[in-house]
Design a protein around this motif. Structure first.
Motif, mmCIF file in Angstrom:
data_model
loop_
_atom_site.group_PDB
_atom_site.id
_atom_site.type_symbol
_atom_site.label_atom_id
_atom_site.label_comp_id
_atom_site.label_asym_id
_atom_site.label_seq_id
_atom_site.Cartn_x
_atom_site.Cartn_y
_atom_site.Cartn_z
ATOM 1 N N LEU A 1 1.974 18.953 -24.423
ATOM 2 C CA LEU A 1 1.488 20.354 -23.679
ATOM 3 C C LEU A 1 2.697 20.397 -22.443
ATOM 4 N N THR A 2 2.978 21.693 -22.156
ATOM 5 C CA THR A 2 3.640 21.946 -21.158
ATOM 6 C C THR A 2 3.138 21.342 -19.814
ATOM 7 N N SER A 3 1.912 21.492 -19.728
ATOM 8 C CA SER A 3 1.457 20.867 -18.336
ATOM 9 C C SER A 3 1.438 19.438 -18.300
ATOM 10 N N ASP A 4 1.767 18.558 -19.304
ATOM 11 C CA ASP A 4 1.810 17.071 -19.243
ATOM 12 C C ASP A 4 2.785 16.801 -18.426
ATOM 13 N N VAL A 5 2.424 15.724 -17.310
ATOM 14 C CA VAL A 5 3.368 15.260 -16.333
ATOM 15 C C VAL A 5 3.836 14.168 -16.774
ATOM 16 N N ASN A 6 5.200 13.764 -17.093
ATOM 17 C CA ASN A 6 5.801 13.051 -17.980
ATOM 18 C C ASN A 6 6.393 12.146 -16.961
ATOM 19 N N LEU A 7 6.046 11.994 -15.561
ATOM 20 C CA LEU A 7 6.902 11.325 -15.007
ATOM 21 C C LEU A 7 6.471 9.702 -14.965
ATOM 22 N N PRO A 8 7.045 8.797 -14.764
ATOM 23 C CA PRO A 8 6.478 7.351 -14.910
ATOM 24 C C PRO A 8 5.374 7.208 -13.618
ATOM 25 N N LYS A 9 4.657 6.248 -13.779
ATOM 26 C CA LYS A 9 3.914 6.057 -12.556
ATOM 27 C C LYS A 9 4.546 5.019 -11.708
ATOM 28 N N ILE A 10 3.800 4.627 -10.374
ATOM 29 C CA ILE A 10 4.548 3.998 -9.617
ATOM 30 C C ILE A 10 4.619 2.544 -10.060
ATOM 31 N N GLU A 11 3.635 2.042 -10.764
ATOM 32 C CA GLU A 11 3.613 0.910 -11.412
ATOM 33 C C GLU A 11 4.774 0.537 -12.330
ATOM 34 N N THR A 12 5.319 1.370 -12.936
ATOM 35 C CA THR A 12 6.483 1.443 -13.594
ATOM 36 C C THR A 12 7.717 0.683 -12.784
ATOM 37 N N CYS A 13 7.831 1.762 -11.580
ATOM 38 C CA CYS A 13 9.002 1.197 -10.614
ATOM 39 C C CYS A 13 8.820 0.068 -9.987
ATOM 40 N N ARG A 14 7.576 -0.488 -10.085
ATOM 41 C CA ARG A 14 7.242 -1.787 -9.212
ATOM 42 C C ARG A 14 7.423 -3.031 -10.235
ATOM 43 N N ARG A 15 7.826 -2.687 -11.309
ATOM 44 C CA ARG A 15 8.074 -3.892 -12.275
ATOM 45 C C ARG A 15 9.570 -4.158 -12.162
ATOM 46 N N LYS B 1 0.837 -1.168 0.037
ATOM 47 C CA LYS B 1 0.001 -0.094 0.069
ATOM 48 C C LYS B 1 1.001 1.338 0.003
ATOM 49 N N HIS B 2 0.951 1.618 -1.257
ATOM 50 C CA HIS B 2 1.696 2.860 -1.249
ATOM 51 C C HIS B 2 1.231 3.941 -2.375
ATOM 52 N N PRO B 3 0.839 5.210 -2.031
ATOM 53 C CA PRO B 3 0.046 6.011 -2.946
ATOM 54 C C PRO B 3 0.909 6.230 -4.334
ATOM 55 N N GLU B 4 0.017 6.590 -5.317
ATOM 56 C CA GLU B 4 0.632 6.896 -6.481
ATOM 57 C C GLU B 4 1.425 8.171 -6.261
ATOM 58 N N PHE B 5 2.651 8.528 -7.108
ATOM 59 C CA PHE B 5 3.437 9.488 -7.177
ATOM 60 C C PHE B 5 2.572 10.743 -6.954
ATOM 61 N N TYR B 6 2.678 11.607 -6.246
ATOM 62 C CA TYR B 6 1.773 13.080 -6.148
ATOM 63 C C TYR B 6 1.713 13.724 -7.599
ATOM 64 N N PRO B 7 2.958 13.947 -8.245
ATOM 65 C CA PRO B 7 2.641 14.582 -9.592
ATOM 66 C C PRO B 7 1.820 13.919 -10.423
ATOM 67 N N VAL B 8 1.902 12.609 -10.534
ATOM 68 C CA VAL B 8 1.056 11.843 -11.521
ATOM 69 C C VAL B 8 -0.291 11.314 -10.961
ATOM 70 N N ARG B 9 -0.832 11.846 -9.842
ATOM 71 C CA ARG B 9 -2.153 11.523 -9.439
ATOM 72 C C ARG B 9 -3.100 12.244 -10.446
ATOM 73 N N HIS B 10 -4.460 11.467 -10.417
ATOM 74 C CA HIS B 10 -5.329 12.149 -11.480
ATOM 75 C C HIS B 10 -5.519 13.613 -11.113
ATOM 76 N N GLY B 11 -5.612 14.389 -12.081
ATOM 77 C CA GLY B 11 -5.769 15.815 -12.168
ATOM 78 C C GLY B 11 -4.457 16.638 -11.862
ATOM 79 N N GLN B 12 -3.637 15.976 -11.769
ATOM 80 C CA GLN B 12 -2.175 16.858 -11.457
ATOM 81 C C GLN B 12 -1.513 17.298 -12.777
ATOM 82 N N PHE B 13 -0.933 18.552 -12.826
ATOM 83 C CA PHE B 13 -0.351 18.906 -14.087
ATOM 84 C C PHE B 13 0.923 19.690 -13.735
#
Lengths: 307, 467
Positions: free
Chosen positions: B409-423, B157-169
């Motif tokens: 878009l500049t507002s795109d958050v291009n960080l990988p999601k936590i699932e990428t790290c979990r692989r 149980k670990h939250p998704e990275f803050y910047p890539v959570r839904h609605g973040q830019f």
């Protein structure tokens, strides 16, 4: 001591204590930050319980020194020793977090403890069938400590029987007349069995028996175990003495039987000695290791509680 | 007489005093029962005589503390009681470990997280339970925690990275189209180029020249900025092996943009304008044009726009917008008038076109300079965790930043999601055939920004006593 239905209370009690110990250990191991550690509060509790159980198991030796004290029946003590000693093992494992220990002292403690437990279990298992084996295979069982003494007496008895046999045989020869001596030179067959003529056979037989006694019977009775000797093998012994009976007049058979029985008894005593070593040999590990364990365990407790 | 074997004859064979003498078996048992404890006691005494305390140790100390040798008392301070457990003050004598959070409700002892006597392990590699004992059910002394209150592990149980959570830019205000910059026919300073991620994004500490820095087109005007590693390390890394370049160097105009997005404001002045505040740029332009007219006074009698459009077009051939607004001046009559008109044209080029390519700005009034919105490019996205790009350099950028080639878009958050790290990262790490997944891999308990200099208290003799 046989583990039978009379142990039911101890078995149930041990199982319940083990279940309780396990039930506390699992969440402790999962939740504790550092993992299960002997130095943590819970680890010390487990260690204390395990040490107390070990100490109590060790008291059996002291209890045996004073059998007349009214501190419980010997069987109760033995059952307590068996089950509480066994129970101490999982509790010490809970204490150590199932680790052997990195320091020399703790590692030696675990080695000794494992040696004590394994030898104890081995001994308890042996107690279940080996006494029955001894009873079956050693009808002439005696007190173990008396085996050497009795073997000495068997040697005396064998020497006496053999001497009497030779005397009798030699006496007959001296009393034989020339005709008898001539007849002794002949041999015949009766009922499919070859017989030597009595007097001729006596002379030859006395020499043979004398040599056999000196070469086989005496060394066998003196030697522990008699490994490699003809008389150590029951079938070969029977065959040998059967041959002697063929060569020997029937009048002397009882003495031959005595010699054979003496060898048979010696063989059984050797077997008893071997089985006894197996049955009690584990004590040579169990008891000394227990003493060393209690000593080093006390040192470990003193040092560990400080640091 | 034949041998008669009766109970009586058998009984007569027994030596009635046999129990008064030790038989071989019992003798051995007694000898061993004495010898083994004596041997054990002798071993302890011999070790004590030689001063070796290692036999009592619960395990070898960590490499960092191995210098103490057998000087146990350095850490095991005996207080008033019998116990000589390690107090926190013994650790703090050498380690100035800043507090984790001012609002934390519980401060664990040093030794409860940092396991000593476990061999050559790094003591910073704490167990997850050291963190989850609080973070699994987080509460603070006052108010609500700003972090997820129920974190039980990276895999669990670990939250998704803050910047890539839904609605973040992306809060950055500098216009950037990654998709456009990764096109194969992009026009560079010396012709078509195919840009790659590492042309602009590199870990700090890499001293290779930037391929699109200002040095490519104008070496003398502005030196490329080499960003030191310390500038971007907001938290202090405790690990020497990853000290160089864990983070990407921040984007600087002079390093990554200048070669293509030049700020040349006048075809007769080779130096581009500085990338700075409008006031600085304005002063630079005025000064340069004054120097130009001073060096070539005949320019005052020529139209300001002669050849200007074509030259600027040739210089900034990547600019598609029409430059029609450049045509306006009249023939000046005085040097001051010529400078004023030339400056106005140059600044129109800059303010209305060059700067706007990247910056959102408010156009000033006629006599005022424009104001650019602060760029606000995040230096680090995950301020409460650490990531080492250098350690992941064997991988392609797209393997983690998978959507980058389509990001417009500049507002795109291009960080990988936590699932990428979990692989790759799993709790259990090497035991599960995976990369380390414990908390400490990304998070640091101590706020090393608050670390204070430490004054040593031991000399060599005190440190090595007993060794």
């Amino acid at each position: 001591m046989l583990i039978d239905s009379t142990h039911r209370v101890w078995i149930v009690g041990t199982a319940v204590a083990l279940a309780l110990g396990t039930a506390f250990y699992i969440p402790y191991a999962l939740v504790s930050v550092r993992g299960p550690q002997g130095g943590s509060a819970v680890g010390i509790i487990y260690g204390s319980i395990g040490s107390a159980l070990m100490l109590f198991a060790g008291l059996l030796g002291a209890r045996k020194k004073v059998p007349v004290w009214r501190v419980g029946r010997a069987t109760t003590w033995m059952r307590a020793h068996l089950w509480l000693g066994l129970l101490s093992f999982p509790f010490i494992l809970f204490h150590s977090g199932f680790r052997l220990g990195a320091a020399p002292l703790t590692r030696w403690l675990m080695v000794l403890f494992i040696a004590v437990i394994v030898s104890g279990i081995f001994g308890a298992v042996l107690q279940h069938f080996l006494p029955r084996v001894i009873t079956t295979r050693v009808p002439m069982e005696t007190v173990y400590e008396q085996i050497d003494s009795i073997c000495g007496q068997l040697l005396v008895e064998a020497t006496t029987s053999a001497t009497e046999l030779w005397s009798a045989l030699e006496g007959d020869l001296e009393q034989a007349n020339p005709q008898q001596r001539a007849e002794a030179a002949t041999a015949g067959t009766k009922g499919g069995v070859t017989f030597a003529s009595a007097i001729g056979a006596d002379e030859q037989f006395a020499t043979t028996l004398h040599g056999f006694f000196d070469d086989e019977i005496r060394p066998y009775l003196v030697q522990h175990g008699g490994r490699g000797r003809v008389l150590a093998d029951k079938d070969r012994t029977s065959a040998t003495f059967q041959q002697f009976r063929i060569l020997c007049p029937k009048d002397f058979w009882p003495r031959l039987n005595d010699l054979e029985n003496i060898c048979d008894e010696k063989r059984q005593l050797d077997r008893q000695r071997a089985l006894h070593r197996v049955l009690h040999g584990w004590l040579l590990v169990h008891i000394p290791a227990s003493y060393a364990l209690l000593l080093l365990g006390a040192v470990h407790a003193v040092v560990a509680l400080r640091y | 007489m034949p041998r008669v074997r009766t109970a009586k004859t058998l009984a007569k064979r027994i030596d009635m005093q046999y129990f008064t003498r030790l038989h071989g078996f019992r003798r051995w048992r007694l000898v061993l029962s004495i010898a083994l404890p004596v041997l054990a006691a002798g071993w302890l005494l011999a070790e004590r005589a030689s001063g070796n305390r290692v036999i009592y140790s619960s395990g070898p100390v960590s490499s960092a503390h191995a210098v103490f040798g057998q000087n146990c008392n350095l850490c095991h301070v005996r207080g008033a009681s019998y116990s000589a457990a390690v107090p926190d003050k013994a650790c703090l004598a050498c380690h100035n470990a800043p507090v984790h959070n001012a609002h934390q409700a519980f401060t664990p002892s040093c030794g409860s997280c940092h396991l000593e006597h476990e061999g050559k392990l790094r003591m910073a590699e704490t167990a997850n339970a050291a963190c989850t004992q609080c973070h699994a059910n987080l509460y603070t002394k006052e108010g609500h925690p700003k972090f997820d209150s129920h974190v039980s592990g990276f895999d669990r149980k670990h939250p998704e990275f803050y910047p890539v959570r839904h609605g973040q830019f992306d809060p950055g205000t500098v216009n950037l189209n990654h998709h456009a910059h990764l096109q194969p026919t992009l026009r560079g300073p010396n012709g078509p180029v195919q840009m790659r991620c590492e042309d602009c994004h590199r870990p700090t500490g890499v001293n290779e020249p930037w391929p699109y820095s200002v040095a490519v087109v104008q070496p003398a005007s502005q030196q490329p900025v080499v960003v030191p590693a310390a500038e971007v390390q907001q938290t202090k890394k405790r690990y020497a092996e990853i000290a160089a370049g864990p983070y990407m160097a921040p984007i600087k105009y002079v390093n990554q943009c200048a070669a293509c997005h030049t700020l040349q404001f006048d075809p007769l002045i080779p130096e581009p304008a500085p990338h700075g505040k409008p006031e600085v740029v304005h002063a630079f332009i005025v000064e340069k044009i004054k120097q130009l007219v001073k060096a070539s006074p005949e320019l005052v009698h020529k139209p300001v726009t002669t050849g200007y459009k074509d030259q600027i077009e040739a210089t900034r051939n990547y600019l598609r917008p029409a430059l029609d607004y450049l045509v306006l001046p009249t023939v000046p009559t005085t040097p001051e008038n010529w400078v004023s008109q030339r400056t106005e044209i140059a600044e129109r080029v800059l303010w209305r076109k060059d700067c706007k390519v990247c910056h959102s700005q408010t156009t000033g009034e006629a006599d005022k300079l424009p104001t650019s919105v602060k760029a606000f490019i995040p230096a680090r996205w995950l301020a409460d965790s650490e990531f080492d790009h250098q350690a992941h350099s064997m991988m392609t950028c797209e393997s983690c930043h998978s959507g980058i080639s389509g990001s417009k878009l500049t507002s795109d958050v291009n960080l990988p999601k936590i699932e990428t790290c979990r692989r790759c990262h799993k709790e259990g790490g090497a035991l599960k055939g995976a990369a380390e997944g414990r908390c400490y891999e990304c998070h640091s308990y101590h706020d090393w920004r608050k670390e204070q200099p430490l004054k040593g208290k031991f000399d060599v003799n005190a440190l090595r006593a007993g060794s």
